[in-house]
Design an enzyme around this catalytic site. Structure first.
Site, PDB file in Angstrom:
ATOM      1  N   ASP A  64     -23.026   6.979  -1.674  1.00 20.47           N
ATOM      2  CA  ASP A  64     -23.885   7.468  -2.416  1.00 20.47           C
ATOM      3  C   ASP A  64     -25.291   7.219  -1.954  1.00 20.47           C
ATOM      4  OD1 ASP A  64     -25.836   8.421  -4.119  1.00 20.47           O
ATOM      5  OD2 ASP A  64     -25.293   7.613  -5.977  1.00 20.47           O
ATOM      6  N   SER A 143     -35.534  23.646   3.560  1.00 17.00           N
ATOM      7  CA  SER A 143     -35.100  24.760   3.077  1.00 17.00           C
ATOM      8  C   SER A 143     -36.310  25.730   3.332  1.00 17.00           C
ATOM      9  CB  SER A 143     -34.814  24.607   1.599  1.00 17.00           C
ATOM     10  OG  SER A 143     -34.673  25.921   1.182  1.00 17.00           O
ATOM     11  N   TYR A 156     -35.960  21.416  -6.863  1.00 15.75           N
ATOM     12  CA  TYR A 156     -35.389  21.499  -5.665  1.00 15.75           C
ATOM     13  C   TYR A 156     -36.654  22.028  -4.378  1.00 15.75           C
ATOM     14  CZ  TYR A 156     -32.338  23.446  -1.811  1.00 15.75           C
ATOM     15  OH  TYR A 156     -31.843  23.849  -0.777  1.00 15.75           O
ATOM     16  N   LYS A 160     -37.951  19.608  -0.953  1.00 12.93           N
ATOM     17  CA  LYS A 160     -37.617  20.155   0.163  1.00 12.93           C
ATOM     18  C   LYS A 160     -38.911  20.380   0.956  1.00 12.93           C
ATOM     19  CE  LYS A 160     -33.184  20.877   0.167  1.00 12.93           C
ATOM     20  NZ  LYS A 160     -32.507  19.754   0.984  1.00 12.93           N
TER      21      LYS A 160
HETATM   22  P1  NAD Z   1     -22.901  21.542  -0.320  1.00 13.54           P
HETATM   23  O1  NAD Z   1     -23.012  21.361  -1.996  1.00 13.54           O
HETATM   24  O2  NAD Z   1     -21.840  22.713   0.165  1.00 13.54           O
HETATM   25  O3  NAD Z   1     -22.737  20.305   0.446  1.00 13.54           O
HETATM   26  C1  NAD Z   1     -23.663  19.200  -0.048  1.00 13.54           C
HETATM   27  C2  NAD Z   1     -23.004  17.947   0.323  1.00 13.54           C
HETATM   28  O4  NAD Z   1     -23.747  16.783  -0.005  1.00 13.54           O
HETATM   29  C3  NAD Z   1     -21.683  17.829  -0.599  1.00 13.54           C
HETATM   30  O5  NAD Z   1     -20.695  17.668   0.122  1.00 13.54           O
HETATM   31  C4  NAD Z   1     -21.957  16.823  -1.647  1.00 13.54           C
HETATM   32  O6  NAD Z   1     -20.816  16.012  -2.143  1.00 13.54           O
HETATM   33  C5  NAD Z   1     -23.057  15.912  -0.880  1.00 13.54           C
HETATM   34  N1  NAD Z   1     -23.792  15.067  -1.593  1.00 13.54           N
HETATM   35  C6  NAD Z   1     -24.487  15.368  -2.790  1.00 13.54           C
HETATM   36  N2  NAD Z   1     -25.209  14.172  -3.308  1.00 13.54           N
HETATM   37  C7  NAD Z   1     -24.584  13.350  -2.335  1.00 13.54           C
HETATM   38  C8  NAD Z   1     -25.011  11.609  -2.442  1.00 13.54           C
HETATM   39  N3  NAD Z   1     -25.577  11.313  -3.528  1.00 13.54           N
HETATM   40  N4  NAD Z   1     -24.600  11.036  -1.515  1.00 13.54           N
HETATM   41  C9  NAD Z   1     -23.797  11.498  -0.495  1.00 13.54           C
HETATM   42  N5  NAD Z   1     -23.694  12.839  -0.278  1.00 13.54           N
HETATM   43  C10 NAD Z   1     -23.778  13.732  -1.159  1.00 13.54           C
HETATM   44  O7  NAD Z   1     -24.219  22.252   0.067  1.00 13.54           O
HETATM   45  P2  NAD Z   1     -24.704  23.144   1.547  1.00 13.54           P
HETATM   46  O8  NAD Z   1     -25.187  24.464   1.021  1.00 13.54           O
HETATM   47  O9  NAD Z   1     -23.862  22.846   2.535  1.00 13.54           O
HETATM   48  O10 NAD Z   1     -25.886  22.275   1.562  1.00 13.54           O
HETATM   49  C11 NAD Z   1     -26.552  21.522   2.693  1.00 13.54           C
HETATM   50  C12 NAD Z   1     -27.856  21.282   3.035  1.00 13.54           C
HETATM   51  O11 NAD Z   1     -28.448  22.334   3.184  1.00 13.54           O
HETATM   52  C13 NAD Z   1     -28.574  20.919   1.474  1.00 13.54           C
HETATM   53  O12 NAD Z   1     -29.535  19.589   1.871  1.00 13.54           O
HETATM   54  C14 NAD Z   1     -29.251  22.021   0.858  1.00 13.54           C
HETATM   55  O13 NAD Z   1     -30.297  21.865   0.126  1.00 13.54           O
HETATM   56  C15 NAD Z   1     -29.644  22.779   2.275  1.00 13.54           C
HETATM   57  N6  NAD Z   1     -29.639  24.084   2.284  1.00 13.54           N
HETATM   58  C16 NAD Z   1     -28.462  24.913   1.670  1.00 13.54           C
HETATM   59  C17 NAD Z   1     -28.908  26.243   1.599  1.00 13.54           C
HETATM   60  C18 NAD Z   1     -27.830  27.384   1.140  1.00 13.54           C
HETATM   61  O14 NAD Z   1     -28.073  28.200   0.773  1.00 13.54           O
HETATM   62  N7  NAD Z   1     -26.628  26.787   0.869  1.00 13.54           N
HETATM   63  C19 NAD Z   1     -30.149  26.856   1.979  1.00 13.54           C
HETATM   64  C20 NAD Z   1     -31.046  25.937   2.235  1.00 13.54           C
HETATM   65  C21 NAD Z   1     -30.945  24.610   2.552  1.00 13.54           C
END
Ligand code: NAD
Length: 252
Positions: A64, A143, A156, A160
């Site tokens: 975590d 983001s 959020y 970011k």
């Molecule tokens: P996702 O939810 O598929 O993956 C996020 C991962 O982080 C998960 O596997 C989760 O278990 C892990 N996680 C969460 N809390 C945690 C903790 N306390 N300790 C360890 N691991 C933890 O999301 P994603 O879309 O792959 O996002 C990845 C990154 O990209 C994030 O930072 C997100 O904010 C950013 N992002 C995503 C998008 C989008 O549209 N998907 C857009 C902009 C930015």
């Protein structure tokens, strides 16, 4: 086989998630030994095993990363497994939807713990090793919404924006040590996080494609390609950049 990261280790947080899995895959294909770090142990182990089965080096570490001691453990385990900490993809994140009055204190504080404080703890644990060896590269996932806030996501978006500022500050302070720090600012990317958000809003993923001038939302592999480039020597003069990857989408 391409080996731009040959002999290097890479910690990927959120390595079990949508974008994180793609980053693990890409960095491994390019020769790095991967630490798949996630709070979801089972999926992280599956991702690591798939990489090993393909002939790559990988370990899964359940952590975590909102907890300082857990982040320190991730770095210790990386050193034990691979002998160095060379690349860090601070990718894990959560998205608690809401405006100031609808969010709980827990939503606000947990968003900062997972999205920002994790980067502080993990980078603080990894950086001394990078400074000592005179090289390192870090990519922080911010983001597009950290730069141009979308409505109803104040926690959020604010985390970011802080990630973007954290990235630029780190870059300034550690560029003289040959540690490059850059940030990425994705628009919408098809992952479990986005699917959950779209479901909560009562929409479909396909509704989002129409909002992007490029005609579709992003793919995790496209984000992973950018992360790999920024971590590589091809981006040797990039330090402190915040790279938008959005398909030309503007936030409404
Ligand atoms: P996702 O939810 O598929 O993956 C996020 C991962 O982080 C998960 O596997 C989760 O278990 C892990 N996680 C969460 N809390 C945690 C903790 N306390 N300790 C360890 N691991 C933890 O999301 P994603 O879309 O792959 O996002 C990845 C990154 O990209 C994030 O930072 C997100 O904010 C950013 N992002 C995503 C998008 C989008 O549209 N998907 C857009 C902009 C930015």
């Amino acid at each position: 086989m391409c080996s731009r990261f040959s002999g290097k280790s890479a910690i990927v947080t959120g390595g079990a998630g949508g974008i994180g899995q793609a980053i693990c895959q890409k960095l491994a294909e390019d020769g790095a030994a991967i630490v798949v770090c996630d709070i979801q142990l089972e999926t992280a182990e599956k991702v690591a095993q798939e990489l090993i089965d393909k002939g790559h080096q990988a370990i899964a570490v359940a952590a975590d990363i909102s907890q300082k001691t857990e982040c320190e453990r991730v770095v210790e385990l990386t050193l034990q497994a691979f002998g160095s900490v060379d690349l860090l993809a601070n990718n894990a994140g959560i998205n608690r939807r809401g405006n100031l009055l609808s969010l709980t204190d827990e939503d606000w504080l947990t968003s900062f713990d997972v999205n920002l404080h994790s980067m502080y703890y993990l980078t603080k644990a990894a950086l001394p090793h990078m400074v000592e060896q005179g090289s390192g590269a870090i990519v922080n996932t911010a983001s597009q919404w950290g730069l141009y806030p979308a409505p109803n996501h104040i926690a959020y978006n604010t985390t970011k924006a802080a990630v973007a500022a954290f990235t630029q500050n780190l870059a300034r302070d550690y560029a003289p040590h040959n540690v490059r720090v850059n940030g990425i600012c994705p628009g919408e990317v098809h992952t479990p996080m986005l699917e959950a958000g779209v479901k909560r809003a009562g929409k479909n993923i396909s509704d989002l494609d129409a909002l992007v001038p490029f005609g579709r939302i992003g793919k995790p592999e496209e984000i992973a390609n950018l992360v790999a480039f920024l971590l590589s020597d091809e981006a040797a003069f990039m330090c402190g950049s915040l790279v938008e990857i959005t398909g030309a989408q503007a936030v409404a």
